[in-house]
Design an enzyme around this catalytic site. Sequence first.
Site, PDB file in Angstrom:
ATOM      1  N   ASP A   1     -32.732 -14.503  17.894  1.00  0.00           N
ATOM      2  CA  ASP A   1     -33.996 -13.866  17.541  1.00  0.00           C
ATOM      3  C   ASP A   1     -33.744 -12.372  17.615  1.00  0.00           C
ATOM      4  O   ASP A   1     -33.081 -11.893  18.538  1.00  0.00           O
ATOM      5  CB  ASP A   1     -35.120 -14.275  18.499  1.00  0.00           C
ATOM      6  CG  ASP A   1     -36.487 -13.959  17.900  1.00  0.00           C
ATOM      7  OD1 ASP A   1     -36.777 -14.464  16.802  1.00  0.00           O
ATOM      8  OD2 ASP A   1     -37.258 -13.202  18.514  1.00  0.00           O
TER       9      ASP A   1
ATOM     10  N   GLU B   1     -43.059 -22.802  16.145  1.00  0.00           N
ATOM     11  CA  GLU B   1     -43.875 -21.592  16.207  1.00  0.00           C
ATOM     12  C   GLU B   1     -43.335 -20.663  17.286  1.00  0.00           C
ATOM     13  O   GLU B   1     -43.147 -21.070  18.437  1.00  0.00           O
ATOM     14  CB  GLU B   1     -45.327 -21.973  16.523  1.00  0.00           C
ATOM     15  CG  GLU B   1     -46.310 -20.899  16.125  1.00  0.00           C
ATOM     16  CD  GLU B   1     -47.754 -21.319  16.352  1.00  0.00           C
ATOM     17  OE1 GLU B   1     -48.596 -20.420  16.485  1.00  0.00           O
ATOM     18  OE2 GLU B   1     -48.019 -22.532  16.408  1.00  0.00           O
TER      19      GLU B   1
ATOM     20  N   SER C   1     -31.172 -21.979  12.258  1.00  0.00           N
ATOM     21  CA  SER C   1     -31.392 -20.943  11.249  1.00  0.00           C
ATOM     22  C   SER C   1     -31.502 -21.574   9.875  1.00  0.00           C
ATOM     23  O   SER C   1     -30.883 -22.602   9.607  1.00  0.00           O
ATOM     24  CB  SER C   1     -30.235 -19.945  11.261  1.00  0.00           C
ATOM     25  OG  SER C   1     -30.388 -18.998  10.227  1.00  0.00           O
TER      26      SER C   1
ATOM     27  N   ASP D   1     -33.304  -1.722   7.708  1.00  0.00           N
ATOM     28  CA  ASP D   1     -32.077  -0.923   7.557  1.00  0.00           C
ATOM     29  C   ASP D   1     -32.275   0.367   6.750  1.00  0.00           C
ATOM     30  O   ASP D   1     -31.675   1.393   7.077  1.00  0.00           O
ATOM     31  CB  ASP D   1     -30.957  -1.759   6.934  1.00  0.00           C
ATOM     32  CG  ASP D   1     -30.409  -2.810   7.898  1.00  0.00           C
ATOM     33  OD1 ASP D   1     -30.792  -2.788   9.083  1.00  0.00           O
ATOM     34  OD2 ASP D   1     -29.597  -3.651   7.466  1.00  0.00           O
TER      35      ASP D   1
END
Length: 198
Positions: free
Chosen positions: A72, A43, A10, A157
């Site tokens: 993910d 990718e 990340s 959100d």
Amino acid sequence: MTKKTLAFASGSDHKTKEMQMLLSPFGYEIVTPKILGIPFSPEETESTFVGNSFIKSKELFRLTGFPSFADDSGISVDALGGEPGVLSARFGGPGLSDKDRALYLLNKLGTNHNRKAHYSCVVSFVDANHQVSFEGKVEGLIASDYDELGKFGFGYDPIFYYPEFGKRFSEVPEGEKNKVSHRKKAMELFLEWFQTIQ
């Protein structure tokens, strides 16, 4: 006790800090491509959250040799056949802001009465002996408009209404949202399993 290293695929400092808090009790130190100073932008070519999560965790393990994990996530809307799904971060095309993407989704959904949607998160883990994944989901509804006033959350959100709270995720402080979030659920399953291999 010597800290063991776990690599997290990340670029988000916020997420990394959260993961460090969760994994610290197990004696693990979290490193990321950014911390290690290695370029990392695999990718994401798969059509599922599981597939894309594994692309990241496998590539990080290949590059570092450290046990690696990745997540993910995205939102899926029933009336749109599961869209945007794995394309959540790219929905509507390149160059759009989070707000643009949310508005694009609202526009695409229009006045459809079926507002059901869910957030999904898949956490995958890869080391020399394991390739496992865990999924968390949270069910809700797509609101009829964009919440301009909510101070919390990000992404979709402001249009994601969570019936149990009677609010949108953008109206809910992070600590409260994290108790029910898709990422929290996936991480709980991962940590439950992770303890068994320590």
